[in-house]
Motif scaffolding. Structure first.
Motif: not given
Length: 211
Positions: A97-102
């Protein structure tokens, strides 16, 4: 009967000695049982497994931590993630559920580790720039995490074993821990993290090529 007692002193002495011996044996057994219980109680580990979120230095970090709040070392025998109550061998979807760009990911192997009393271990964590994570992402993440649990099976130095989970704080006594298999935290952390290409980007590129 009285005559028999008077004429069988040796038999009476033997019976008395046997009774005294049995009483002494029982006292010794009871003391040993109490001593074993005290020894076990002096080295009982108690793991607490928690999911966490925190924001530090403009980064949102999510992960799992395992703390030993007992008085003895905890020998981690196996770790089993559960999704909707079913065992799984991957935890990629946990962060779906988290956005890209970790921007950061850290992990340690939990299976086979010994956690000392008072020690805290973070088996997995991932971070994103806080300005790229909005309330919708957080809500979606919490909804996804409600579907997940982690069972950590651990033993004391006397091979008494328990299972601790995220959703149920009370540990459960078990006869033995299952075969550990692969450590899912090590698998998730060590694999190359390549975010999937958004489908809408592919559509836009295709549309541009057609023009």
């Amino acid at each position: 009967m009285l005559k028999w007692f008077k004429s069988n002193h040796q038999a009476l002495t033997a019976i008395g000695a046997m009774v005294v011996g049995l009483a002494a044996l029982y006292v010794a057994w009871d003391q040993a049982r109490v001593m074993r219980a005290q020894q076990h109680g002096a080295v009982v580990p108690a793991l607490q497994v928690d999911a966490f979120t925190r924001t530090v230095e403009d980064q949102l970090t999510l992960g799992l931590r395992v703390a030993n709040n007992g008085v003895g070392p905890a020998f981690i025998r196996s770790v089993m993630p559960l999704q909707d109550g079913e065992p799984v061998d991957r935890i990629d979807a946990m962060f779906s559920a988290m956005p890209e760009g970790q921007v950061d990911r850290s992990w340690v192997t939990l299976t086979g580790r010994v956690i000392a009393p008072g020690e805290l271990v973070t088996p997995i964590s991932a971070a994103w720039p806080s300005d790229s994570v909005d309330t919708d992402h957080i809500s979606a993440l919490f909804a996804e995490w409600e579907r997940w649990d982690v069972e950590v099976c651990y033993c004391s130095v006397f091979d008494r074993c328990w299972v601790a989970t995220v959703q149920v704080q009370d540990r459960r006594l078990v006869s033995a821990c299952p075969d550990p298999g692969i450590d899912v935290f090590e698998r998730y952390g060590s694999e190359a993290f390549i975010p999937p290409t958004p489908l809408e980007d592919d559509t836009q590129e295709t549309a541009g090529a057609d023009q």
